[in-house]
Design a protein around this motif. Structure first.
Motif, PDB file in Angstrom:
ATOM      1  N   LEU A 235      25.866  -5.452  30.229  1.00  0.00           N
ATOM      2  CA  LEU A 235      25.800  -4.044  29.869  1.00  0.00           C
ATOM      3  C   LEU A 235      26.950  -3.302  30.522  1.00  0.00           C
ATOM      4  N   GLN A 236      27.721  -2.593  29.714  1.00  0.00           N
ATOM      5  CA  GLN A 236      28.818  -1.780  30.208  1.00  0.00           C
ATOM      6  C   GLN A 236      28.558  -0.324  29.837  1.00  0.00           C
ATOM      7  N   GLU A 237      28.699   0.586  30.790  1.00  0.00           N
ATOM      8  CA  GLU A 237      28.547   2.014  30.494  1.00  0.00           C
ATOM      9  C   GLU A 237      29.911   2.609  30.210  1.00  0.00           C
ATOM     10  N   LYS A 238      29.990   3.371  29.122  1.00  0.00           N
ATOM     11  CA  LYS A 238      31.234   4.029  28.729  1.00  0.00           C
ATOM     12  C   LYS A 238      30.959   5.499  28.440  1.00  0.00           C
TER      13      LYS A 238
ATOM     14  N   ALA B 144      32.683   5.178  23.773  1.00  0.00           N
ATOM     15  CA  ALA B 144      31.517   4.478  23.229  1.00  0.00           C
ATOM     16  C   ALA B 144      31.351   4.735  21.745  1.00  0.00           C
ATOM     17  N   TYR B 145      31.420   5.990  21.328  1.00  0.00           N
ATOM     18  CA  TYR B 145      31.188   6.291  19.920  1.00  0.00           C
ATOM     19  C   TYR B 145      32.359   5.878  19.037  1.00  0.00           C
TER      20      TYR B 145
ATOM     21  N   ALA C 252      26.306   0.878  26.963  1.00  0.00           N
ATOM     22  CA  ALA C 252      25.438   2.025  27.232  1.00  0.00           C
ATOM     23  C   ALA C 252      26.312   3.272  27.237  1.00  0.00           C
ATOM     24  N   VAL C 253      25.852   4.310  26.529  1.00  0.00           N
ATOM     25  CA  VAL C 253      26.609   5.560  26.484  1.00  0.00           C
ATOM     26  C   VAL C 253      26.183   6.433  27.659  1.00  0.00           C
ATOM     27  N   LYS C 254      27.150   6.968  28.365  1.00  0.00           N
ATOM     28  CA  LYS C 254      26.851   7.771  29.550  1.00  0.00           C
ATOM     29  C   LYS C 254      26.050   9.017  29.173  1.00  0.00           C
ATOM     30  N   ASN C 255      25.000   9.293  29.928  1.00  0.00           N
ATOM     31  CA  ASN C 255      24.148  10.447  29.700  1.00  0.00           C
ATOM     32  C   ASN C 255      24.014  11.280  30.966  1.00  0.00           C
ATOM     33  N   PHE C 256      23.667  12.552  30.764  1.00  0.00           N
ATOM     34  CA  PHE C 256      23.339  13.467  31.847  1.00  0.00           C
ATOM     35  C   PHE C 256      21.949  14.036  31.557  1.00  0.00           C
TER      36      PHE C 256
END
Length: 248
Positions: free
Chosen positions: A16-19, A24-25, A180-184
């Motif tokens: 899993l890589q977070e971008k 990501a999109y 994984a798309v970065k979220n806040f």
């Protein structure tokens, strides 16, 4: 046990890589419209349709903040708005949208200010599965309210902040990598408070949870451990706010 072992193996094979949302999109864009059995998209579509039914958008100017590939545009166009403008951070997503709607007005979001958009430009702002990608949500919502007409509506849907705070992630597969798309985490009450300072009042709010009715989505993806983790938790929400009208 077999399912748990399979998921461990998959996680090792597909790390899993977070971008950030732009990268990501851009990677997700070409396959974004072909995701059968996607729980969040199906729930989002149902919630968005319900909230949109509360507004007459015929002849109205619509802004879609985080428009992506224009997933909701067929529903919007069926109600004959004057125009829809699409805003997104991802050039790849906007490219896919313009392949479907060559004459669409699209804008790549560079910051939260929308400085090139005049005040009071839009009758309705919609934003689906986007808010948690915006780090400074207060700044963005302030700008949305600036470009919204005095009598205007805002519809927002997104992953429920409780789920994100509990470790929920938006993920997709790209080649041999899980992204994984970065979220806040932005709590709904904070979004409501910010918009209320600009004269918007809640018309309707919908929250949906993970329960037996959606278990088959997890079964189909061999993800029952995820189902058990989030069972009975709120997973998605939608909210409709209105400014300048009497709220019944």
């Amino acid at each position: 046990m077999i399912t748990a072992v399979r998921r461990i193996i998959e996680q090792r094979i597909f790390p899993l890589q977070e971008k950030d949302s732009v990268e990501a999109y851009d990677l997700w864009a070409e396959s974004y419209d072909t995701q059968p059995g996607n729980l969040m998209m199906d729930m989002d579509s149902a919630i968005f349709s319900q909230l949109l039914s509360e507004i007459n958008i015929a002849g109205k100017q619509i802004a879609d903040m985080g428009c992506g590939t224009g997933r909701h545009w067929p529903l919007l166009f069926r109600q004959k708005p004057a125009d829809i403008s699409g805003f997104d951070v991802s050039p790849g997503m906007l490219k896919q949208l313009q392949l479907k709607y060559p004459s669409a007005h699209v804008y790549q979001i560079k910051d939260n200010l929308f400085a090139d958009i005049p005040d009071r430009s839009y009758d309705v702002i919609v934003s689906t599965l986007t808010v948690a990608h915006i780090e400074d949500i207060d700044e963005a919502l302030h700008a949305w309210c600036r470009v919204l007409k005095t009598k205007g509506d805002i519809i927002i849907t997104d992953f429920h902040p409780n789920a994100l705070a509990f470790g929920g992630k938006r993920t997709f597969k790209h080649h041999n990598t899980s992204i994984a798309v970065k979220n806040f985490v932005h709590y709904i009450s904070n979004v409501e408070d910010t918009l209320s300072r600009h004269g918007l009042t809640v018309v309707n709010k919908i929250e949906r949870e993970v329960n037996e009715s959606v278990k088959h989505y997890y079964e189909a993806k061999n993800a029952l451990p995820v189902y058990e983790k989030f069972k009975d938790s709120r997973i998605i929400y939608g909210i409709h706010l209105r400014r300048g009208y009497d709220i019944e």
